[in-house]
Design a protein around this motif. Structure first.
Motif, PDB file in Angstrom:
ATOM      1  N   TYR A   1       1.046  -7.509   6.667  1.00 43.60           N
ATOM      2  CA  TYR A   1       2.242  -6.924   7.600  1.00 43.60           C
ATOM      3  C   TYR A   1       3.230  -5.968   7.158  1.00 43.60           C
ATOM      4  O   TYR A   1       4.299  -5.864   7.841  1.00 43.60           O
TER       5      TYR A   1
ATOM      6  N   GLN B   1       4.156 -12.985   2.950  1.00 41.79           N
ATOM      7  CA  GLN B   1       3.609 -13.372   4.546  1.00 41.79           C
ATOM      8  C   GLN B   1       4.777 -13.402   5.438  1.00 41.79           C
ATOM      9  O   GLN B   1       5.921 -14.001   4.828  1.00 41.79           O
ATOM     10  N   PRO B   2       4.613 -13.242   6.615  1.00 40.69           N
ATOM     11  CA  PRO B   2       5.774 -13.480   7.434  1.00 40.69           C
ATOM     12  C   PRO B   2       6.416 -14.922   7.668  1.00 40.69           C
ATOM     13  O   PRO B   2       7.651 -15.013   7.884  1.00 40.69           O
TER      14      PRO B   2
ATOM     15  N   SER C   1      -0.064  -3.142  12.228  1.00 43.77           N
ATOM     16  CA  SER C   1      -0.335  -4.437  12.773  1.00 43.77           C
ATOM     17  C   SER C   1       0.824  -5.168  13.264  1.00 43.77           C
ATOM     18  O   SER C   1       0.613  -6.357  13.746  1.00 43.77           O
ATOM     19  N   ILE C   2       1.795  -4.635  13.446  1.00 45.13           N
ATOM     20  CA  ILE C   2       3.147  -5.163  13.933  1.00 45.13           C
ATOM     21  C   ILE C   2       3.310  -5.577  15.391  1.00 45.13           C
ATOM     22  O   ILE C   2       3.098  -6.708  15.579  1.00 45.13           O
TER      23      ILE C   2
END
Length: 317
Positions: free
Chosen positions: A311, A45-46, A158-159
């Motif tokens: 992501y 995840q980010p 989705s960025i």
């Protein structure tokens, strides 16, 4: 809290996995630790801390005819190195698209989601990832009328805006159909004829203006199919190789490096075998391909798909 407890999992994936599943164990190969579904989601995840650069990895998931779900991380090497996840109970599946890991808005719950077909119906599965228990899958029927689709693939840009999440279906009538996200379901957004001889299909690029499919033919040719997002646009078809890919019923693509390279795994369902390749950024017959060889694990799925984070963005063409 969940995120604090997951610090241990991210630091010691192998130790967590030893207690994470109650199903039958599948030993890792070539000395790799058994990965954890939950730690995989957390690390990708980010919000996760950056880790040191290492070799590229193909992560592949699959549902089986025995109604279980399995996955493997394959390190790019000669020969490839494989580390298998513990299996968990799943649903009957005819064919599937990419599995994405994600986290809820409050950052307290990780899960996996994706689309699959069973008979003529389209479903979405959502698999909650507890800290120290096997994934807990649920499924929701989205629609019917999908019986003529041989295989499906999803894009997930989705960025940055404009975001999109498209669904592609390869129909037995020889057309590729495109569907766009519409609330909890999908609506038709055009079709493209001329693909009667094609077999395997996945996504290799997702951008703000187009998606690109990677597809094989029954005779073994490998192609990219760039599909502009604008309504009414025609696809751009480029041959990469004219032969050598006939054995593969599933293709799995993930990015590798900073120049648009990709790792591609082709899975032969007849022999339950997978083979790993590195591709330069796709550019027709000028695309460079390196074979890493046979992956030392059994690919016993009905459909083999990419296992990535929500992501991740594919830029392979």
């Amino acid at each position: 809290m969940k995120l604090q407890r997951l610090a241990l999992a991210m630091a010691g994936v192998g130790m967590l996995a030893a207690t994470a599943a109650s199903g039958p164990a599948i030993a890792a190969t070539q000395g790799e630790p058994t990965p954890s579904w939950t730690a995989k989601a957390a690390a990708k995840q980010p919000s996760a801390k950056a880790v040191a650069a290492g070799p590229c990895i193909s992560s592949i998931a699959w549902p089986t005819a025995a109604n279980t779900a399995e996955a493997v991380d394959v390190t790019a090497a000669t020969p490839p190195r494989a580390a298998k996840y513990e299996p968990f109970g799943f649903f009957p599946v005819r064919t599937a698209a990419t599995w994405y890991t994600a986290v809820n808005a409050s950052g307290t719950q990780y899960y996996i989601y994706g689309l699959y077909l069973l008979g003529g119906d389209l479903y979405r599965h959502t698999d909650v990832l507890p800290d120290f228990d096997p994934p807990k899958p649920t499924t929701t029927k989205i629609g019917s009328g999908w019986g003529a689709m041989k295989t499906i693939a999803t894009s997930n840009y989705s960025i940055v805006a404009p975001r999109h999440a498209n669904l592609y279906g390869l129909n037995t009538n020889g057309s590729v159909y495109r569907y766009v996200k519409n609330g909890a379901g999908y609506k038709s957004f055009g079709s493209f004829p001329g693909f009667k001889s094609f077999k395997a299909m996945t996504v290799i690029s997702e951008t703000a203006t187009y998606d690109t499919l990677l597809m094989t033919t029954n005779a073994g040719a490998l192609y990219t199919i760039r599909i502009p997002l604008a309504a009414g646009s025609k696809p751009v078809v480029k041959l990469i190789r004219s032969s050598g890919w006939a054995a593969y019923e599933s293709l799995v693509v993930q990015g590798c490096g900073t120049r648009g390279g990709s790792l591609v795994v082709g899975v032969d369902h007849d022999t339950d075998s997978g083979y790993q390749y590195a591709l330069s950024r796709a550019n027709g017959t000028a695309t460079a391909i390196t074979s890493y060889g046979k992956i030392p694990t059994v690919f016993n799925g009905v459909s083999h798909v990419s296992f990535v984070t929500h992501y991740d963005q594919l830029v392979g063409e």
